[in-house]
Design an enzyme around this catalytic site. Structure first.
Site, short mmCIF file in Angstrom:
data_model
loop_
_atom_site.label_atom_id
_atom_site.label_comp_id
_atom_site.label_asym_id
_atom_site.label_seq_id
_atom_site.Cartn_x
_atom_site.Cartn_y
_atom_site.Cartn_z
N GLU A 189 -1.55 -10.17 -6.16
CA GLU A 189 -1.51 -10.94 -7.41
C GLU A 189 -0.64 -10.23 -8.44
OE1 GLU A 189 -4.05 -9.95 -5.60
OE2 GLU A 189 -5.82 -11.21 -5.84
N GLU A 191 0.83 -1.21 0.00
CA GLU A 191 0.00 0.00 0.00
C GLU A 191 0.86 1.26 0.00
OE1 GLU A 191 -2.85 -0.67 3.17
OE2 GLU A 191 -3.92 -2.10 1.89
N1 THU Z 1 -6.04 -6.61 -2.39
C1 THU Z 1 -5.18 -7.51 -2.95
O1 THU Z 1 -3.97 -7.46 -2.76
N2 THU Z 1 -5.71 -8.49 -3.73
C2 THU Z 1 -7.04 -8.71 -3.91
O2 THU Z 1 -7.42 -9.63 -4.60
C3 THU Z 1 -8.02 -7.83 -3.25
C4 THU Z 1 -7.47 -6.60 -2.62
C5 THU Z 1 -5.47 -5.59 -1.50
C6 THU Z 1 -5.44 -4.18 -2.03
C7 THU Z 1 -5.40 -3.39 -0.74
O3 THU Z 1 -4.06 -3.30 -0.29
C8 THU Z 1 -6.17 -4.24 0.24
O4 THU Z 1 -6.23 -5.53 -0.30
C9 THU Z 1 -7.57 -3.73 0.53
O5 THU Z 1 -8.27 -3.54 -0.66
#
Ligand code: THU
Length: 147
Positions: free
Chosen positions: A55, A44
């Site tokens: 992913e 993030e």
């Molecule tokens: N996120 C992922 O890394 N993969 C997903 O398939 C869904 C969402 C992350 C993005 C963000 O850092 C957090 O989860 C909340 O949305």
């Protein structure tokens, strides 16, 4: 590598998630067609939009190292610091990135809500009527034929 082993790798990858804003930690383990294994976690950012999903981290690591054909990905996610207990399906943007490099008919998306509770989907079922590289090739061919 079997699916349960791939899920274990995704759970290990999740340990590295950088999630000071959402506190939602995701891990991914991507299997190359050559048997190579690529880990990814979500990363993030204080500016929010540069956030990268687990992913895509795995895909971009692999492609940047020369691997661009894949057979499966395992994905796990949930509240940071707690064991996984719910399913975490890939977001739409990540499905589109998968579509770029994977055959929708055969690429397997492995979800888990524990080490042993596992469900597998094909990319074609999670991204129906997807738009991919072949669509541009068909259009380019038609343009060439028209000249
Ligand atoms: N996120 C992922 O890394 N993969 C997903 O398939 C869904 C969402 C992350 C993005 C963000 O850092 C957090 O989860 C909340 O949305």
């Amino acid at each position: 590598m079997d699916k349960q082993a791939l899920v274990k790798e995704a759970i290990a990858a999740r340990e590295k998630a950088y999630t000071p804003y959402s506190h939602f930690a995701v891990g991914a383990a991507l299997l190359g067609a050559d048997g190579s294994l690529w880990h990814g976690c979500n990363i993030e950012n204080a500016s929010y939009t540069p956030t990268n999903c687990a992913e895509r981290t795995a895909f971009f690591k692999a492609v940047s190292e020369g691997c661009n054909t894949f057979s499966a990905i395992a994905i796990v996610g949930g509240a940071a610091g707690l064991p996984i207990s719910d399913w975490c399906a890939p977001c739409g943007v990540c499905r589109q990135v998968m579509r770029e490099f994977c055959d929708p008919e055969t690429f397997e998306i492995v979800l888990a809500c524990s080490e042993s509770e596992i469900k597998t989907y094909l990319l074609k079922d999670l991204l129906p009527l997807g738009f991919g590289p072949q669509d541009l090739e068909v259009a380019a061919q038609k343009e060439a034929n028209a000249q």
